[in-house]
Structure formats: structure tokens, C-alpha cells
Design an enzyme around this catalytic site. Structure first.
Site, short mmCIF file in Angstrom:
data_model
loop_
_atom_site.label_atom_id
_atom_site.label_comp_id
_atom_site.label_asym_id
_atom_site.label_seq_id
_atom_site.Cartn_x
_atom_site.Cartn_y
_atom_site.Cartn_z
N ARG A 69 0.79 -1.52 0.24
CA ARG A 69 0.06 -0.18 0.23
C ARG A 69 0.83 0.87 -0.03
NH1 ARG A 69 -1.38 1.06 4.49
NH2 ARG A 69 -1.76 -0.73 5.22
N TYR A 197 -1.71 -3.74 -7.25
CA TYR A 197 -0.81 -4.26 -6.14
C TYR A 197 -2.14 -4.44 -4.94
CZ TYR A 197 0.45 -6.63 -1.74
OH TYR A 197 1.09 -7.30 -0.99
N LYS A 206 -9.35 -2.27 1.48
CA LYS A 206 -9.52 -1.54 2.13
C LYS A 206 -10.09 -0.25 2.40
CE LYS A 206 -7.00 -3.49 4.92
NZ LYS A 206 -6.05 -3.94 4.84
N HIS A 226 -10.36 -2.39 11.28
CA HIS A 226 -9.65 -3.48 10.73
C HIS A 226 -9.13 -4.10 12.30
CE1 HIS A 226 -4.87 -3.42 9.48
NE2 HIS A 226 -5.94 -4.76 8.66
N SER A 248 -1.11 -3.51 10.22
CA SER A 248 -0.42 -4.59 9.45
C SER A 248 0.55 -5.02 9.61
CB SER A 248 -0.86 -3.26 8.15
OG SER A 248 -1.79 -2.97 8.06
N CYS A 250 0.84 -7.66 11.95
CA CYS A 250 1.22 -7.14 12.90
C CYS A 250 0.58 -8.83 14.12
CB CYS A 250 1.03 -6.20 14.29
SG CYS A 250 1.57 -4.56 13.46
N GLY A 251 -0.36 -9.68 13.49
CA GLY A 251 -0.66 -10.76 13.90
C GLY A 251 -1.89 -11.04 13.61
N THR A 253 -4.17 -12.72 11.11
CA THR A 253 -4.63 -13.36 10.56
C THR A 253 -3.39 -15.19 11.90
OG1 THR A 253 -4.25 -12.48 8.49
CG2 THR A 253 -4.18 -15.20 8.05
N ASN A 254 -2.66 -14.16 12.30
CA ASN A 254 -2.02 -15.55 12.98
C ASN A 254 -3.05 -15.90 13.79
OD1 ASN A 254 0.41 -17.06 12.43
ND2 ASN A 254 0.50 -15.01 11.74
N ASP A 277 -9.01 -9.48 8.80
CA ASP A 277 -8.92 -8.64 8.61
C ASP A 277 -9.29 -7.16 9.12
OD1 ASP A 277 -6.88 -6.92 7.19
OD2 ASP A 277 -7.65 -6.62 5.50
N ARG A 376 2.46 -11.94 -0.73
CA ARG A 376 1.02 -12.43 0.33
C ARG A 376 -0.29 -13.74 -0.66
NH1 ARG A 376 -1.78 -8.54 3.96
NH2 ARG A 376 0.15 -7.26 4.54
N ASP A 502 1.09 -20.41 21.19
CA ASP A 502 0.68 -19.96 23.08
C ASP A 502 -0.24 -18.18 23.15
OD1 ASP A 502 2.43 -21.58 24.82
OD2 ASP A 502 3.69 -21.55 22.40
P1 GTP Z 1 -2.07 -7.64 7.40
O1 GTP Z 1 -2.93 -8.50 6.51
O2 GTP Z 1 -0.97 -6.37 6.95
O3 GTP Z 1 -3.59 -6.90 8.22
O4 GTP Z 1 -1.03 -8.39 8.16
P2 GTP Z 1 -2.09 -9.61 9.66
O5 GTP Z 1 -2.00 -8.23 11.46
O6 GTP Z 1 -3.22 -10.25 9.56
O7 GTP Z 1 -0.49 -9.61 9.81
P3 GTP Z 1 0.10 -11.45 10.12
O8 GTP Z 1 -1.12 -11.80 11.15
O9 GTP Z 1 -0.48 -11.82 8.90
O10 GTP Z 1 1.09 -11.23 10.86
C1 GTP Z 1 2.73 -10.83 10.43
C2 GTP Z 1 3.50 -11.31 10.95
O11 GTP Z 1 3.41 -11.35 12.56
C3 GTP Z 1 4.08 -12.37 10.02
O12 GTP Z 1 5.53 -12.29 10.13
C4 GTP Z 1 4.09 -13.69 11.72
O13 GTP Z 1 4.97 -14.11 11.59
C5 GTP Z 1 4.33 -12.30 13.05
N1 GTP Z 1 3.83 -12.86 14.00
C6 GTP Z 1 1.95 -12.92 14.09
N2 GTP Z 1 2.20 -13.83 15.55
C7 GTP Z 1 2.93 -13.37 15.34
C8 GTP Z 1 3.64 -13.95 17.42
O14 GTP Z 1 2.50 -14.05 18.07
N3 GTP Z 1 4.46 -13.73 18.03
C9 GTP Z 1 5.21 -12.77 16.88
N4 GTP Z 1 6.97 -12.76 17.74
N5 GTP Z 1 5.17 -13.02 15.78
C10 GTP Z 1 3.82 -12.89 14.85
C1 SPV Z 2 -2.94 -4.51 5.36
O1 SPV Z 2 -1.71 -4.20 4.45
O2 SPV Z 2 -3.00 -4.52 6.71
C2 SPV Z 2 -3.12 -5.72 4.66
C3 SPV Z 2 -3.13 -5.90 3.50
O3 SPV Z 2 -3.94 -6.48 4.72
S1 SPV Z 2 -3.71 -4.34 1.82
O4 SPV Z 2 -4.85 -5.79 1.55
O5 SPV Z 2 -2.60 -4.74 1.26
O6 SPV Z 2 -4.20 -3.87 2.82
MN MN Z 3 -4.79 -5.84 6.83
#
Ligand code: GTP
Ligand code: SPV
Ligand code: MN
Length: 593
Positions: A69, A197, A206, A226, A248, A250-251, A253-254, A277, A376, A502
Site C-alpha cells: 500500500r 497491488y 481497504k 481493521h 498491518s 502484526c498478527g 491472520t495468525n 482482517d 501474499r 501460545d
Molecule cells: P495484514 O494482513 O497486513 O493486516 O496483517 P496481519 O495482522 O493479519 O498479520 P499476520 O498475522 O499475517 O502476521 C504478520 C507477521 O507477524 C508474520 O511475520 C508473523 O510471523 C508475525 N506474527 C504473528 N503472530 C505473532 C506472534 O504471536 N508472535 C510473533 N513474534 N510474531 C507473530
Molecule cells: C494490510 O496492509 O493491512 C493488508 C494488506 O491487509 S492490503 O490489502 O494490501 O492492505
Molecule cells: Mn490488513
């Protein structure tokens, strides 16, 4: 197709301007998708991947200057500059239309314009909003088919009105210096040019579901955030839903797809994903807050995704997925990225299309990355093994807790709870986080990112804070609000908290707080867990480590408070008095502590 006059006028207006050779109306059918995929494969826009190992999957590379972005080139074009606020870039709407029209004029000559009718949210749901995207990119069409509900049924839902978001996208020449991502909240319009992109061009995401929708929500009494949405099923079968706003990469999806550690799964805990998201939130049954995920797929960060870190995300990408800017392995037509496994392949092509092998180093001996850090996957949500059975519920799911969080090496503790809704809005408003590769610019710089919405709020952020406070007043049952930080580091810069699955240990404390099943202790910034209340069974760390992760350092927070004051200063009269009061309380708590 449709005979809706507004749709026809809209398409004609931009076809006249951009002069495509053809116009193709997207209908959402499998047949049309296949035809478009074949065309894109024949021109090299996408590469079809191994149909045995990755059935229906595609590979795509964006231009090298177009990988994230572009916040500096993103504008809120409100009629009155004041309504855009101090945290957004503003352009006068008339000036913006004129400028972009000039750049876009004639740009589809020799190309095809695709007309994509799509819905954010399940078609017909009270939450749903409709849009029509014009684009000259098949890649965009194929991504929109995964990320949204693309269907001709959308035209029926318009009932002859112009109640749809007009989304205009043109690749033009992919020139960085003429790239513009413009939102016109008062016109329900998005205009994006010179990019190919993700967040810049999948306009349902977004641009619509956050920037335009946040404005609509402000006017109509709901919220677009968000946020991830997850459900935790307890051993007694009860499911509680949590929303989480993290900036973005910062975790979200995880966390949305986490697999709890053995000590939880053995007792019967389960986690379900509703969204990763974006969340749209409304007051629902019983005056509680209800959430839907308006999307239909994941546009997730590839690097770091593996069997161990996020099994469910990886599984989601095993079919009908589009991979963007990762490593392409021509030998078996598969893909790879840093952190997928410990065996990087050889004789591949990197995200730029250059020959690449695992272990390659540059002139200075540094490893050359094969995948872009913001590469991505676009995966259908239906592929997710832990998808919530409530995902399609048109009324959404009731939210018990809202979590804010960011990347903070020092200041923020592992978790703390806001004292009430007002304080919770303050906790969201003071969020700050280190920047990531999801947006162009420097990485790792701490910046304020209130509610993780800094790049996505479609109006004045002071009004946005007030809207949060007002929503709280409307709700009869308010979710509890928390802040988490998985990213505290030790003196060597290593993460202290294991994170990922965890994080369930922190969710358990949060849910126990919602059930009033565990006590908390007062601190200057809010309510903290007693260290012994965070379950560390099966972890290689001690209660002392947890105590360290929960420590609120006075000097750090005094500096933080000063910084917040300066940030709040930007909002002038529009900063709600409640937030000024909360800041005073924080400062006085720190003095007394
Ligand atoms: P957007 O799609 O950009 O909005 O991102 P998102 O918030 O969904 O982020 P995503 O879950 O893809 O995590 C992005 C990064 O954070 C990756 O490199 C992960 O490995 C890292 N990450 C996610 N959860 C954790 C966690 O609990 N601990 C650590 N150390 N890293 C994490
Ligand atoms: C973000 O940047 O927060 C995303 C990826 O989720 S994008 O769709 O490119 O904005
Ligand atoms: Mn996002």
C-alpha cells in the site's frame, strides 16, 4: 447484466474516458473464471501452478515498484478539508477527479475493461453493502472473485437505485509518481490508478470495507474496523467471540487461526476463524455488539507462514489460491517463501523474476530474499480448516471482548484490561506500533496507529473517537476491551513471549475476565493479570518471565504519556473531552505510582 440506469451510466462514463477495446461483464461463473485464467496464463500475467500439488493455484508478480500500500499517495477527498482530519491526506474532490481523469484518459486503449459486481458481506444480509469495480486487470478480477462475493445477484439487490460503491481501477502505466488511491466518501466512490497491488487495487478491501465503510458506519450508526474475529469454544461447548485490531502485518491472520497448545486441546478447547482482517460491527440482539467479516477470502502475509506457525493458513492456500511476489519454482511449478520450511529450493525465480537459489548472498554476503517481505496469498475462506460455522450467519456473531495490540519492543505489557468502555476507547486511541512491510516506507519505526485504523479511517479521526464513545453509550451489553503485545524483546532483541498458538494462554485470561472468573490488579495504565494467572504449563519459561512481560515501567510510560499528549494535540477541538480526561488520569496515576 443489468438494466440499472446508474450502473449503465457509471460504466459508460468511464468507458468513454478510458476507451477500452472491449467491455466484459463479470458474472461470477466458473466458466468465465476459467476463460479469464486461460487468457491471463497465455499472456504471462499469471502462471498456472502444479495441478496435483496446488490444484487451481496461480502465481503472479507485480511490478517491482508496486509491492505494498502507498499511504503517501492515498487521499480522502471529502468536500470539506476539515472532514478528512489531520491523519489523512486530503485532496479537493473536483481537483482529484480532474487530475485522475487526465491520467486515466485513453489508458484502456488496446485493453479490456472488466465490470465486477460484488458484495461485501453475504448477499442479502442486513450488514451487506454492494460495489461495482471497473478494472483493466484480470489479476484484480481473479482476486476479487476470491476476496468478495462476485455475482450478478448484486444487481437485483440494488433495486434500481445507485446504492453501490463506484470503484474505478486502472493500471494505466504503473507509474509510481502518478499513482493515486482516492476515496470520495460523500460520493460513494473510489478511484485508484497506476497500481496493480493488493490493498491499492482490490477496492472491496481497504478502500471500501474500511475507508468508505467507516464513513458510512459513522453516518449510519455502525463501525468498520481493521479487526480479526475469532471464536473460542470452551470445554463445556460454549463459544465466545473476540475481535482484535492489530496494525498491518502484526498478527491478525495468525491469531484468527491459532491452534491452542496441547494443554488446551486436550481439555477440549477449540478456536474458530470468522475473519482475519476486517470486521463490521453493529448493535444487535439484546443490545449486544455483533460482528461480521465482510470478506470472502484471506489476503495474507506469506513469509513466516508454515505448518507450525499457522497450519490453518497454510492449509487454506493449498488450492484455488493466488500467490503474489513469492518464489516460483519452475521444476515442479510450486512456490516458496522465507519461513515456509528449512529447505529453500534451488534454480528458482525470485519475486522480481531473477534467477534465485536458497542460500544466495549479495555482494556484502547478506542473504538474498526470494520472496518480498509483503508477498501474499489470496485464499478462499472456505478452504480454512477452522472456519467458523457462523461465518455465513447474516446477523453476525456476538462480541464478548475487543483486543487492541501492536508491535512494541518495550512499553506495552503482554496484556492489560481497560477499566471500562471509555477507558477502552482511550487504550485503542493511544495504540502505537512499529511499521511493517505492508506499506511502502521505513520498517520498524514506532508510530501512533489508533485502533490500527490510521491508514484506513475515511473521515476525521477525532470524530471517529467520538463515534466509538457513542457506540458504547448505545450498547446495553458492552464487550470488555483489552490491549495485548506479543512483541516485547529482551536485551538481545529476541521476542520473550512465544506467541502464535501460545497466545491462547492470554485469550484464556481475557475470557476468564469476561466471565468474572479471575481477578485483576490495578496499575497506572489499567488492569493487569497476576503473573500466576497466565497459564504457563508446558512452556519453557517461569512466572518471573511473565512478571517481567507484565511490568509497567514508570519512566517509559511517563515518556509515552508525553508523546500521547502531543499526538492528541493534532486533533484540536475534535478530540473528545473523555479522552483528555483519560490522559489526565493516566498522568496522575503515573505520578502517584
Ligand atoms: P495484514 O494482513 O497486513 O493486516 O496483517 P496481519 O495482522 O493479519 O498479520 P499476520 O498475522 O499475517 O502476521 C504478520 C507477521 O507477524 C508474520 O511475520 C508473523 O510471523 C508475525 N506474527 C504473528 N503472530 C505473532 C506472534 O504471536 N508472535 C510473533 N513474534 N510474531 C507473530
Ligand atoms: C494490510 O496492509 O493491512 C493488508 C494488506 O491487509 S492490503 O490489502 O494490501 O492492505
Ligand atoms: Mn490488513
Amino acid at each position: 447484466m443489468t438494466n440499472n440506469k446508474y450502473v449503465l451510466d457509471f460504466v459508460k462514463k468511464y468507458a468513454d474516458l478510458m476507451t477500452p477495446d472491449n467491455i466484459v461483464w463479470i458474472d461470477g461463473s466458473k466458466q468465465q473464471k476459467k476463460e479469464l485464467t486461460d487468457i491471463a496464463a497465455s499472456t504471462g500475467e499469471v502462471i498456472k501452478l502444479n495441478n496435483k500439488l496446488l490444484p487451481g493455484c496461480l502465481y503472479h508478480r507485480t511490478a517491482v515498484n508496486d509491492v505494498a500500500r502507498v499511504e503517501q499517495r492515498t487521499f480522502i477527498c471529502s468536500r470539506d478539508k476539515e472532514n478528512c482530519g489531520p491523519t489523512n491526506n486530503w485532496m479537493d474532490p473536483q481537483e482529484a477527479y480532474a487530475k485522475l481523469d487526465k491520467i486515466a484518459a485513453g489508458s484502456m486503449k488496446g485493453r479490456t475493461m472488466y465490470v465486477i459486481p460484488f458484495s461485501m458481506g453475504k448477499i442479502g444480509s442486513p450488514f451487506a453493502k454492494y460495489g461495482i469495480e471497473l478494472t483493466d486487470s484480470i489479476y484484480v478480477v481473479l482476486n476479487m472473485i476470491i476476496m468478495t462475493r462476485v455475482s450478478e445477484k448484486v444487481y437485483d439487490k440494488l433495486n434500481g437505485t445507485d446504492n453501490f460503491v463506484k470503484c474505478i481501477h486502472g493500471k494505466v502505466k504503473l507509474e509510481e509518481e502518478n499513482r493515486y488511491i482516492c476515496q470520495f466518501p460523500e460520493d460513494n466512490t473510489i478511484y485508484s490508478i497506476n497500481s496493480g497491488y493488493g490493498g491499492n487495487v482490490l477496492l472491496g478491501k481497504k478502500c471500501f470495507a474500511l475507508r468508505i465503510a467507516s464513513y458510512q458506519g459513522w453516518k449510519e450508526g455502525w463501525m468498520a474496523e481493521h479487526m480479526l474475529i475469532l471464536g473460542v469454544q470452551k470445554p463445556n461447548g460454549e463459544v465466545k467471540y473476540i475481535c482484535g485490531a492489530f496494525p498491518s502485518a502484526c498478527g491478525k491472520t495468525n491469531l484468527a487461526m491459532l491452534i491452542p497448545p496441547e494443554t488446551y486441546t486436550s481439555k477440549g478447547y477449540k478456536v474458530f476463524t470468522v475473519g482475519d482482517d476486517i470486521a463490521w460491527l453493529r448493535k444487535g440482539k439484546g443490545g449486544a455488539l455483533y460482528a461480521i467479516n465482510p470478506e470472502n477470502g484471506f489476503f495474507g502475509v506469506a513469509p513466516g507462514t508454515n505448518e507450525k506457525s499457522n497450519f490453518n493458513a497454510l492449509q487454506s492456500t493449498r488450492s484455488n489460491t493466488i500467490f503474489t511476489n513469492v518464489v516460483y519454482n519452475p521444476k515442479n511449478k510450486t512456490v516458496w517463501w522465507e519461513g515456509l520450511d528449512k529447505n529453500p529450493p534451488s534454480n528458482c525465480f525470485d519475486w522480481k523474476g531473477n534467477p534465485w537459489s536458497g542460500g544466495m548472498t549479495d555482494a556484502e554476503g547478506k542473504p538474498v530474499k526470494g520472496a518480498h517481505p509483503n508477498s501474499r496469498f489470496t485464499a478462499p475462506i472456505k478452504n480454512c480448516p477452522c472456519l467458523s460455522p457462523e461465518f455465513e450467519n447474516p446477523k453476525g456473531v456476538p462480541v464478548s471482548a475487543i483486543i487492541f495490540g501492536g508491535r512494541r519492543a518495550k512499553a506495552a505489557p503482554l496484556v492489560y484490561e481497560a477499566r471500562d468502555w471509555k477507558h477502552g476507547v482511550f487504550v485503542g486511541a493511544i495504540m502505537a506500533s512499529e511499521t511493517t512491510a505492508a506499506a511502502s516506507g521505513a520498517v520498524g519505526v514506532v508510530r501512533h496507529d489508533p485502533m490500527a485504523m490510521l491508514p484506513f479511517c475515511g473521515y476525521h479521526m477525532g470524530d471517529y473517537f467520538q463515534h466509538w464513545l457513542d457506540m458504547g453509550k448505545k450498547l446495553k451489553v458492552k464487550p470488555k476491551i483489552f490491549n495485548v503485545n506479543w512483541f516485547r524483546t529482551d536485551d538481545k532483541g529476541n521476542f520473550i513471549w512465544p506467541g502464535f498458538g501460545d497466545n491462547m494462554r492470554v485469550l484464556e485470561w481475557i475470557l476468564d475476565r469476561c466471565d468474572e472468573a479471575v481477578d485483576a490488579v490495578e496499575s497506572p495504565i489499567g488492569l493487569l493479570p497476576r503473573p500466576e494467572d497466565i497459564n504457563i504449563e508446558g512452556l519453557d519459561l517461569t512466572v518471573d518471565t511473565i512478571a517481567g512481560l507484565l511490568n509497567v515501567d514508570k519512566a517509559t510510560w511517563k515518556a509515552e504519556a508525553k508523546d500521547i499528549e502531543e499526538f492528541f494535540g493534532k486533533f484540536g477541538d475534535k478530540l473528545p473531552k473523555e479522552l483528555t480526561k483519560e490522559l489526565k488520569t493516566l498522568k496522575s496515576n503515573l505520578r502517584k505510582a
